[in-house]
Design a protein around this motif. Structure first.
Motif, mmCIF file in Angstrom:
data_model
loop_
_atom_site.group_PDB
_atom_site.id
_atom_site.type_symbol
_atom_site.label_atom_id
_atom_site.label_comp_id
_atom_site.label_asym_id
_atom_site.label_seq_id
_atom_site.Cartn_x
_atom_site.Cartn_y
_atom_site.Cartn_z
ATOM 1 N N GLY A 27 37.733 -4.087 32.828
ATOM 2 C CA GLY A 27 37.331 -3.473 34.088
ATOM 3 C C GLY A 27 35.956 -3.937 34.533
ATOM 4 N N THR A 28 35.027 -4.040 33.581
ATOM 5 C CA THR A 28 33.689 -4.534 33.910
ATOM 6 C C THR A 28 33.756 -5.949 34.453
ATOM 7 O OG1 THR A 28 32.608 -3.129 32.264
ATOM 8 C CG2 THR A 28 31.425 -5.107 32.954
ATOM 9 N N HIS A 29 34.586 -6.789 33.842
ATOM 10 C CA HIS A 29 34.713 -8.171 34.312
ATOM 11 C C HIS A 29 35.311 -8.220 35.717
ATOM 12 C CE1 HIS A 29 35.008 -9.288 29.778
ATOM 13 N NE2 HIS A 29 33.756 -9.102 30.172
ATOM 14 N N LEU A 30 36.304 -7.367 35.971
ATOM 15 C CA LEU A 30 36.906 -7.323 37.305
ATOM 16 C C LEU A 30 35.896 -6.873 38.351
ATOM 17 C CD1 LEU A 30 39.251 -7.163 39.415
ATOM 18 C CD2 LEU A 30 39.627 -4.819 38.577
ATOM 19 N N PHE A 31 35.206 -5.779 38.098
ATOM 20 C CA PHE A 31 34.318 -5.220 39.116
ATOM 21 C C PHE A 31 33.052 -6.056 39.292
ATOM 22 C CE2 PHE A 31 37.078 -1.574 38.230
ATOM 23 C CZ PHE A 31 37.516 -1.346 39.532
ATOM 24 N N ALA A 32 32.651 -6.781 38.258
ATOM 25 C CA ALA A 32 31.553 -7.733 38.450
ATOM 26 C C ALA A 32 31.978 -8.807 39.448
ATOM 27 C CB ALA A 32 31.174 -8.365 37.111
ATOM 28 N N TRP A 33 33.217 -9.268 39.335
ATOM 29 C CA TRP A 33 33.733 -10.264 40.281
ATOM 30 C C TRP A 33 33.827 -9.674 41.692
ATOM 31 C CZ3 TRP A 33 38.606 -10.143 42.861
ATOM 32 C CH2 TRP A 33 38.907 -11.308 43.595
ATOM 33 N N LEU A 34 34.274 -8.444 41.805
ATOM 34 C CA LEU A 34 34.372 -7.806 43.117
ATOM 35 C C LEU A 34 32.997 -7.692 43.778
ATOM 36 C CD1 LEU A 34 36.936 -4.945 42.342
ATOM 37 C CD2 LEU A 34 37.337 -6.949 43.799
ATOM 38 N N GLY A 76 35.219 -0.871 51.771
ATOM 39 C CA GLY A 76 36.061 -1.543 52.749
ATOM 40 C C GLY A 76 37.529 -1.541 52.391
ATOM 41 N N LEU A 77 37.853 -1.237 51.129
ATOM 42 C CA LEU A 77 39.256 -1.083 50.731
ATOM 43 C C LEU A 77 39.670 0.367 50.955
ATOM 44 C CD1 LEU A 77 39.316 -3.083 47.357
ATOM 45 C CD2 LEU A 77 39.748 -3.924 49.672
ATOM 46 N N HIS A 78 40.912 0.565 51.329
ATOM 47 C CA HIS A 78 41.311 1.925 51.708
ATOM 48 C C HIS A 78 42.571 2.409 51.014
ATOM 49 C CE1 HIS A 78 38.187 1.806 54.709
ATOM 50 N NE2 HIS A 78 38.694 0.691 55.211
ATOM 51 N N ALA A 85 46.094 -5.813 45.132
ATOM 52 C CA ALA A 85 46.203 -7.191 45.629
ATOM 53 C C ALA A 85 45.015 -8.026 45.175
ATOM 54 C CB ALA A 85 46.314 -7.187 47.151
ATOM 55 N N LEU A 86 43.821 -7.430 45.196
ATOM 56 C CA LEU A 86 42.634 -8.145 44.721
ATOM 57 C C LEU A 86 42.683 -8.356 43.206
ATOM 58 C CD1 LEU A 86 39.637 -6.711 46.788
ATOM 59 C CD2 LEU A 86 40.448 -9.070 46.725
ATOM 60 N N VAL A 87 43.202 -7.376 42.485
ATOM 61 C CA VAL A 87 43.348 -7.517 41.032
ATOM 62 C C VAL A 87 44.254 -8.700 40.707
ATOM 63 C CG1 VAL A 87 44.347 -6.470 38.967
ATOM 64 C CG2 VAL A 87 42.879 -5.104 40.459
ATOM 65 N N GLY A 155 34.957 5.591 51.595
ATOM 66 C CA GLY A 155 34.955 4.275 52.219
ATOM 67 C C GLY A 155 35.286 3.136 51.297
ATOM 68 N N GLY A 156 35.587 3.441 50.044
ATOM 69 C CA GLY A 156 36.000 2.420 49.089
ATOM 70 C C GLY A 156 37.174 2.945 48.290
ATOM 71 N N VAL A 157 37.313 2.461 47.070
ATOM 72 C CA VAL A 157 38.358 2.941 46.176
ATOM 73 C C VAL A 157 37.684 3.457 44.918
ATOM 74 C CG1 VAL A 157 40.340 2.275 44.767
ATOM 75 C CG2 VAL A 157 40.116 1.379 47.086
ATOM 76 N N GLY A 158 38.093 4.632 44.481
ATOM 77 C CA GLY A 158 37.493 5.212 43.289
ATOM 78 C C GLY A 158 38.532 5.888 42.426
ATOM 79 N N ALA A 159 38.085 6.343 41.253
ATOM 80 C CA ALA A 159 38.987 6.992 40.308
ATOM 81 C C ALA A 159 39.340 8.382 40.784
ATOM 82 C CB ALA A 159 38.338 7.051 38.934
ATOM 83 N N LYS A 160 40.626 8.665 40.820
ATOM 84 C CA LYS A 160 41.116 9.999 41.118
ATOM 85 C C LYS A 160 41.445 10.759 39.834
ATOM 86 C CE LYS A 160 41.154 9.577 45.637
ATOM 87 N NZ LYS A 160 40.288 10.409 46.499
#
Length: 243
Positions: A27-34, A76-78, A85-87, A155-160
């Protein structure tokens, strides 16, 4: 060694993902890329670092610190679909970097359970599409994945719903995986999972956590290292159930 007659029964087997099948924090590697996609995301990440960075270092506040960086990476993701799709794009474009992080011994054990007909599921604190995409695209293993539920947030995507500690066990039970035969994990946060399993196996633990696992789990619980450099455990080529 061949399984005994009792061992041929279908087992329910749960794998953690990070530091268990994957060498590192996916997850850290993914979100660093984002975050690195835009200069302004990088600037915002630097701005919050003095507050959010230390929060990640401590278990009680870790999820809040991580959530801030997840939000920065997903402004910006909703929807979950837009993140998925980004993953998929991230995994497809970074397959050569991801492949060496998948631990061969771990994949052999995973594949062995599937070949034996066991019910195998991945339970991870990362977004489920990340583990699913890595295993399918890079390792060619199609395995059910239960992970952190995400959705629109500020305004973004977060953990539910964070697939972590006791909540991970609740989510497993809700998906029909309550009676666990074997569980593999590196994390102290997964003690509820390891204690629930008939045969827990600790893999790639932090060196400082080895004593805690020995005290918390039944005597004789295997504590193995599947090739995760810098981690503890006895080097092993296969789990006891697959030898």
């Amino acid at each position: 060694m061949l399984r005994s007659a009792s061992d041929t029964e279908t087992k329910t087997v749960v794998f953690d993902f990070d530091h268990t099948l994957y060498d590192g924090d996916s997850g850290t590697h993914l979100f660093a890329w984002l975050i690195k996609r835009n200069w302004w995301r990088q600037a915002l990440a630097l701005l919050v670092a003095p507050v959010c960075g230390p929060m990640i270092a401590f278990l009680p506040t870790r999820r809040y610190g991580i959530s801030a960086y997840v939000w920065i990476g997903t402004i910006g993701l909703h929807s979950r679909g837009s993140l998925d799709a980004l993953v998929d794009r991230y995994v497809a474009t970074h397959a050569e970097a991801i492949r060496p992080r998948l631990l061969p011994v771990a994949l052999d054990v995973l594949h062995g359970h599937r070949e034996a007909g066991d019910r195998v599921v991945i339970a991870t604190g990362a977004p489920p599409e990340l583990a699913r995409a890595i295993l399918a695209f890079v390792a060619h293993e199609a395995v059910p994945v239960i992970g952190t539920v995400v959705g629109p947030k500020f305004g973004g995507v977060g953990a539910k719903r964070h697939c972590h500690a006791e909540e991970k066990m609740r989510m497993l039970r809700e998906h029909g995986y309550g009676d666990i035969d074997i569980a593999y994990s590196d994390s102290s946060a997964d003690l509820p999972l390891l204690k629930a399993a008939k045969a827990p196996v600790v893999v790639n633990p932090k060196h400082g956590a080895v004593g805690m696992f020995r005290r918390a789990l039944s005597p004789g619980t295997p504590i193995l290292n599947w090739g995760c450099a810098g981690r503890g455990g006895t080097p092993a080529e296969a789990s006891p159930g697959q030898q």
